[in-house]
Design a protein around this motif. Structure first.
Motif, short mmCIF file in Angstrom:
data_model
loop_
_atom_site.label_atom_id
_atom_site.label_comp_id
_atom_site.label_asym_id
_atom_site.label_seq_id
_atom_site.Cartn_x
_atom_site.Cartn_y
_atom_site.Cartn_z
N THR A 75 0.83 -1.21 0.00
CA THR A 75 0.00 0.00 0.00
C THR A 75 0.86 1.26 0.00
OG1 THR A 75 -1.67 -1.21 1.28
CG2 THR A 75 -1.91 1.18 1.14
N PHE A 76 1.92 1.26 0.83
CA PHE A 76 2.81 2.43 0.88
C PHE A 76 3.45 2.69 -0.48
CE2 PHE A 76 7.20 3.96 1.25
CZ PHE A 76 6.96 5.23 1.74
N SER A 77 3.81 1.63 -1.19
CA SER A 77 4.48 1.79 -2.49
C SER A 77 3.60 2.49 -3.52
CB SER A 77 4.91 0.42 -3.03
OG SER A 77 3.78 -0.33 -3.45
N LEU A 78 2.28 2.48 -3.29
CA LEU A 78 1.34 3.08 -4.23
C LEU A 78 0.94 4.50 -3.84
CD1 LEU A 78 -1.00 -0.03 -4.67
CD2 LEU A 78 0.88 0.68 -6.16
N MET A 79 1.41 4.98 -2.69
CA MET A 79 0.98 6.27 -2.17
C MET A 79 1.69 7.44 -2.87
SD MET A 79 -1.36 5.84 0.13
CE MET A 79 -1.96 4.52 -0.94
N THR A 80 0.91 8.49 -3.14
CA THR A 80 1.47 9.73 -3.69
C THR A 80 1.28 10.90 -2.74
OG1 THR A 80 -0.63 10.14 -4.85
CG2 THR A 80 1.11 9.00 -6.08
N ALA A 99 15.60 11.88 -10.31
CA ALA A 99 14.82 11.72 -9.08
C ALA A 99 13.49 11.04 -9.36
CB ALA A 99 14.59 13.08 -8.42
N VAL A 100 12.82 11.47 -10.43
CA VAL A 100 11.53 10.87 -10.79
C VAL A 100 11.70 9.40 -11.18
CG1 VAL A 100 9.64 10.92 -12.48
CG2 VAL A 100 10.50 13.06 -11.51
N ALA A 101 12.74 9.11 -11.96
CA ALA A 101 12.99 7.74 -12.40
C ALA A 101 13.34 6.84 -11.22
CB ALA A 101 14.13 7.72 -13.43
N SER A 102 14.17 7.34 -10.32
CA SER A 102 14.54 6.56 -9.14
C SER A 102 13.33 6.28 -8.26
CB SER A 102 15.61 7.31 -8.33
OG SER A 102 15.90 6.64 -7.14
N SER A 103 12.50 7.30 -8.07
CA SER A 103 11.29 7.13 -7.26
C SER A 103 10.39 6.05 -7.82
CB SER A 103 10.54 8.46 -7.17
OG SER A 103 9.28 8.29 -6.54
N ALA A 104 10.16 6.09 -9.14
CA ALA A 104 9.28 5.10 -9.78
C ALA A 104 9.87 3.69 -9.68
CB ALA A 104 9.07 5.48 -11.24
N ALA A 105 11.19 3.58 -9.87
CA ALA A 105 11.84 2.27 -9.83
C ALA A 105 11.79 1.67 -8.42
CB ALA A 105 13.29 2.39 -10.29
N VAL A 106 12.09 2.49 -7.41
CA VAL A 106 12.08 2.00 -6.03
C VAL A 106 10.66 1.67 -5.60
CG1 VAL A 106 12.57 2.60 -3.62
CG2 VAL A 106 14.19 3.23 -5.41
N SER A 107 9.69 2.47 -6.06
CA SER A 107 8.29 2.19 -5.75
C SER A 107 7.88 0.82 -6.28
CB SER A 107 7.39 3.28 -6.36
OG SER A 107 6.02 2.97 -6.16
#
Length: 475
Positions: A329-334, A419-427
């Motif tokens: 659930t956390f991984s999907l949070m914005t 930063a955006v790419a890293s965030s999406a990958a880690v998510s």
């Protein structure tokens, strides 16, 4: 012959220092704290180390991997040594010998020397196994889960407290005239000396079991739980339940280490938090070990009283499932507010799962508590290693693609794209890891105990509960 389990503590009386079980609980918890403090002590100073020694990015990450790798092998070895020589001598030698690479880390002059020290410093991470073995031998079945979880949780605080403690030590040595650039070296030397002194304390103020030290008990013909030599290591590793718990601890402690290790950057990249704010949030989750692990062991003991050994397994499966749901659930949070809530719930559930794991471990094989604890404990570091490789590889590929796509658009644009790419990958990585944790929660249900094991555990539980009932004083 008398069995040493008859003298085990049936309650965790934290202020009863005359009681050998309580005294051992405190000393082993403090020793564990200091080992983790020293193990991760260099982390707050890594920018200084990189500058001082001229470390490349690869050497920096290799030092982290080496520290974790050394711990895996040390945990596998130390458990069997505890069964053979007892936790008192094993902890004494681990603290005193482990202090050497910690001190030497403050004296290194080259990247290679630093990497070698990081490898051997990782060995003190095996302190967790000895702590769990010693508390398992000191506390009765009705309270062993709580005692194990509390000692582990309070010891784990060392891995977070160093973020505050090591800079304080550095500030103190600077006040005595040491140059700022050299402060990290003196701080590591101080941490190593404290570990060495704790080894001396451990030798003189603890004993292997409530009845006495292993060597003396063997000489007198005493039956000592967890230290019988009749069972070989190969026989131990054939028990499928140990490997399920290995997987469980990889999915709990291993994932906690990896998530917290990557959370600073994730919070900055995803929710645009300042580095200091993100760091303080992560530190606050580490400090939850004060009570969260204890809750896992406490409920493990409660379910053990209600449903026997199967009850401990059912709770472990439940809390692992909750952990997986929270991470997914956390991984999907914005939203930072909603995300923060689920991050708190993840932190609570993952630490409870760790505590619940070691409410089950002492009952798997009482003839080899050390070996079982060592294998399961090693699972945590293996899980951390695999999860870290997954997240770093996904993030690295995504960032490289973002750099190529943003080439020529300016440094600020490239930085934001990274930063955006890293965030999406880690998510995506968190989502995948969360699903694996959910699957592990289901697999945990496969842990079974024989009717004979259940019967023995029930007898021991009733005996320990009877010991809690005060004997009426005759007038």
């Amino acid at each position: 012959m008398k069995n040493s389990t008859q003298a085990k503590a049936t309650k965790l009386s934290l202020l009863d220092f005359k009681n050998v079980s309580t005294r051992t609980f405190w000393i082993t918890s403090i020793s564990f704290f200091m080992c983790f403090f020293a193990w991760f002590g260099i982390v707050p100073f890594m920018p200084d180390v990189v500058k001082d020694l001229g470390l490349t990015p690869d050497q920096k990450w290799n030092s982290i991997i080496l520290a974790v790798s050394g711990t895996v092998f040390a945990r596998l070895l130390i458990g069997k040594l505890c069964d053979k020589y007892g936790p008192r001598l094993c902890y004494t030698w681990l603290l005193m010998l482990g202090a050497i690479p910690v001190i030497l880390c403050g004296l290194v002059q080259t990247p290679l020397q630093f990497l070698v020290c990081r490898l051997f410093i990782g060995f003190i991470g095996a302190s967790f196994v000895i702590t769990q073995v010693h508390t398992s031998l000191m506390f009765a079945p009705n309270i062993v889960g709580t005692a194990n979880a509390t000692s582990a949780g309070w010891g784990n605080l060392g891995g977070g407290a160093n973020r505050l403690g090591m800079p304080i030590i550095a500030a103190a040595v600077i006040a005595f005239g040491v140059a700022d650039a050299e402060a990290w070296r003196y701080s590591m030397v101080v941490a190593g000396i404290i570990c060495f002194l704790m080894g001396i304390v451990y030798f003189f103020f603890t004993q292997d079991t409530p009845k006495g030290n292993l060597k003396d008990l063997k000489a007198s013909g005493e039956i000592i739980e967890g230290n019988k030599d009749q069972i070989g290591f190969l026989t131990v590793i054939k028990d499928y339940r140990i490997w399920i718990l290995f997987l469980v601890y990889a999915a709990s402690f291993g994932i906690e280490l990896t998530v917290y290790g990557t959370m600073d950057d994730y919070l900055q990249n995803t929710f645009q938090l300042e580095r200091v704010t993100a760091g303080n949030i992560v530190l606050s989750f580490a400090l939850m070990n004060i009570f969260a692990r204890t809750l896992g062991g406490f409920f493990g003991d409660k379910f053990g009283k209600l449903k026997g050994l199967r009850g401990r397994v059912l709770f472990l499966s439940f809390i692992l499932t909750v952990q997986g749901i929270m991470l997914v659930t956390f991984s999907l949070m914005t939203s930072i507010i909603v995300g923060f809530i689920f991050l708190i719930l993840f932190s609570l559930s993952v630490q409870m799962a760790e505590g619940a794991t070691f409410s089950v471990v002492p009952f798997i094989n009482k003839k080899a508590i050390g070996a079982v604890s060592g294998i399961v404990g090693a699972g945590g570091n293996v899980g951390a290693f695999i999860a870290a490789i997954l997240l770093k590889s996904k993030s690295a590929v995504a960032e490289k693609s973002a750099i190529v796509a943003s080439e020529g658009l300016g440094e600020e644009v490239i930085k934001n794209a990274q930063a955006v790419a890293s965030s999406a990958a880690v998510s995506q990585g968190y989502l995948l890891i969360g699903c694996v944790v959910l699957l592990t929660g289901v697999i945990a249900l496969a842990i079974k105990f024989s009717s004979e094991d259940e019967k023995i555990a029930d007898i021991e539980l009733k005996k320990s509960l009877e010991d809690l009932i005060p004997v009426p004083v005759k007038s």
